[in-house]
Write a protein that holds these residues in place. Structure first.
Motif, PDB file in Angstrom:
ATOM      1  N   SER A  88       0.804  -1.212   0.000  1.00  0.00           N
ATOM      2  CA  SER A  88       0.000   0.000   0.000  1.00  0.00           C
ATOM      3  C   SER A  88       0.848   1.277   0.000  1.00  0.00           C
ATOM      4  O   SER A  88       0.307   2.367  -0.066  1.00  0.00           O
ATOM      5  N   ARG A  89       2.142   1.115   0.044  1.00  0.00           N
ATOM      6  CA  ARG A  89       3.030   2.278   0.076  1.00  0.00           C
ATOM      7  C   ARG A  89       3.338   2.772  -1.325  1.00  0.00           C
ATOM      8  O   ARG A  89       3.410   2.011  -2.268  1.00  0.00           O
ATOM      9  N   VAL A  90       3.555   4.068  -1.421  1.00  0.00           N
ATOM     10  CA  VAL A  90       4.028   4.679  -2.658  1.00  0.00           C
ATOM     11  C   VAL A  90       5.428   5.200  -2.379  1.00  0.00           C
ATOM     12  O   VAL A  90       5.647   5.946  -1.425  1.00  0.00           O
ATOM     13  N   LEU A  91       6.396   4.764  -3.176  1.00  0.00           N
ATOM     14  CA  LEU A  91       7.774   5.199  -2.988  1.00  0.00           C
ATOM     15  C   LEU A  91       8.107   6.260  -4.018  1.00  0.00           C
ATOM     16  O   LEU A  91       7.943   6.050  -5.223  1.00  0.00           O
ATOM     17  N   LEU A  92       8.574   7.404  -3.549  1.00  0.00           N
ATOM     18  CA  LEU A  92       8.913   8.509  -4.436  1.00  0.00           C
ATOM     19  C   LEU A  92      10.346   8.957  -4.187  1.00  0.00           C
ATOM     20  O   LEU A  92      10.647   9.492  -3.122  1.00  0.00           O
ATOM     21  N   PRO A  93      11.227   8.746  -5.159  1.00  0.00           N
ATOM     22  CA  PRO A  93      12.580   9.291  -4.991  1.00  0.00           C
ATOM     23  C   PRO A  93      12.525  10.815  -5.066  1.00  0.00           C
ATOM     24  O   PRO A  93      11.770  11.373  -5.853  1.00  0.00           O
ATOM     25  N   LEU A  94      13.312  11.447  -4.236  1.00  0.00           N
ATOM     26  CA  LEU A  94      13.317  12.903  -4.138  1.00  0.00           C
ATOM     27  C   LEU A  94      14.742  13.402  -4.306  1.00  0.00           C
ATOM     28  O   LEU A  94      15.634  12.985  -3.570  1.00  0.00           O
ATOM     29  N   VAL A  95      14.945  14.298  -5.258  1.00  0.00           N
ATOM     30  CA  VAL A  95      16.267  14.874  -5.496  1.00  0.00           C
ATOM     31  C   VAL A  95      16.475  15.979  -4.464  1.00  0.00           C
ATOM     32  O   VAL A  95      15.651  16.885  -4.327  1.00  0.00           O
ATOM     33  N   SER A  96      17.583  15.921  -3.745  1.00  0.00           N
ATOM     34  CA  SER A  96      17.790  16.810  -2.598  1.00  0.00           C
ATOM     35  C   SER A  96      18.395  18.163  -2.955  1.00  0.00           C
ATOM     36  O   SER A  96      18.811  18.902  -2.076  1.00  0.00           O
ATOM     37  N   ILE A  97      18.425  18.492  -4.234  1.00  0.00           N
ATOM     38  CA  ILE A  97      18.883  19.823  -4.641  1.00  0.00           C
ATOM     39  C   ILE A  97      17.744  20.528  -5.366  1.00  0.00           C
ATOM     40  O   ILE A  97      16.855  19.869  -5.911  1.00  0.00           O
ATOM     41  N   PRO A  98      17.750  21.853  -5.378  1.00  0.00           N
ATOM     42  CA  PRO A  98      16.705  22.571  -6.114  1.00  0.00           C
ATOM     43  C   PRO A  98      16.724  22.209  -7.601  1.00  0.00           C
ATOM     44  O   PRO A  98      17.780  21.940  -8.177  1.00  0.00           O
ATOM     45  N   ARG A  99      15.554  22.203  -8.206  1.00  0.00           N
ATOM     46  CA  ARG A  99      15.422  21.858  -9.621  1.00  0.00           C
ATOM     47  C   ARG A  99      16.340  22.714 -10.497  1.00  0.00           C
ATOM     48  O   ARG A  99      16.961  22.214 -11.428  1.00  0.00           O
ATOM     49  N   SER A 100      16.457  23.991 -10.178  1.00  0.00           N
ATOM     50  CA  SER A 100      17.266  24.900 -10.996  1.00  0.00           C
ATOM     51  C   SER A 100      18.766  24.574 -10.934  1.00  0.00           C
ATOM     52  O   SER A 100      19.524  24.982 -11.820  1.00  0.00           O
TER      53      SER A 100
END
Length: 169
Positions: free
Chosen positions: A7-19
């Motif tokens: 039931s979990r959704v795994l989302l990788p997150l980039v730890s720097i600003p998009r710019s």
């Protein structure tokens, strides 16, 4: 926490600003070669990221290549927040000096490969690959080619092509 929960959704997150991604040309090229759609990556400064972190009480975080959560992801700005509510971190996989944050994360959930003032691996992806190997009983044939390329490529980038004399922080 149960890593096998369907039931979990795994989302990788980039730890720097998009710019800032434009300044990481090596990473951009590697991700493109690994068939990652860069536009679909979530970044720490994306509004949707903050919205999810601030609004959902069931959000849990595994920190990879960091051992302290980014301040913008803390819920302390919410009127009803508490210190316990702030700490959504449930696992840490890192190779930098331990900042001694999230001390409730212990045992196998807290892997910080840093001893005697130095990292014990050249890349955090080494630790991730070890976990994947363990989870798949060292059967790499089941790995997605893009994932394998991204892991190997990151290890090579982080270790300057495995150069033992390369100076690393």
């Amino acid at each position: 926490h149960d890593r096998r929960s369907s039931s979990r959704v795994l989302l990788p997150l980039v730890s720097i600003p998009r710019s800032d991604m434009v300044f990481r040309r090596d990473v951009v090229l590697l991700l493109q070669k690994s068939n990652v759609n860069l536009e679909k990556l979530l970044h720490v400064d994306d509004e949707v990221t903050r919205s999810v972190f601030l609004s959902r009480s069931d959000t849990r975080v595994t920190l990879v290549d960091h051992n302290k959560i980014h301040p913008s992801l803390l819920r302390s700005s919410r009127p009803s927040s508490s210190a316990a509510d702030d700490d959504v971190v449930v696992e840490i996989i890192d190779h930098h000096e331990d900042f001694k944050s999230h001390l409730h994360v212990t045992g196998d959930a807290r892997v910080i490969a840093f001893e005697n003032g130095a990292p014990t691996v050249g890349s955090c992806c080494t630790l991730v690959a070890e976990r994947l190997l363990s989870a798949t009983n060292t059967n790499t044939s089941s790995w997605d080619a893009g994932v394998a390329l991204a892991l190997l490529g990151t290890i090579l980038l982080d270790t300057m092509n495995m150069d033992e004399v390369a100076c690393r922080e």
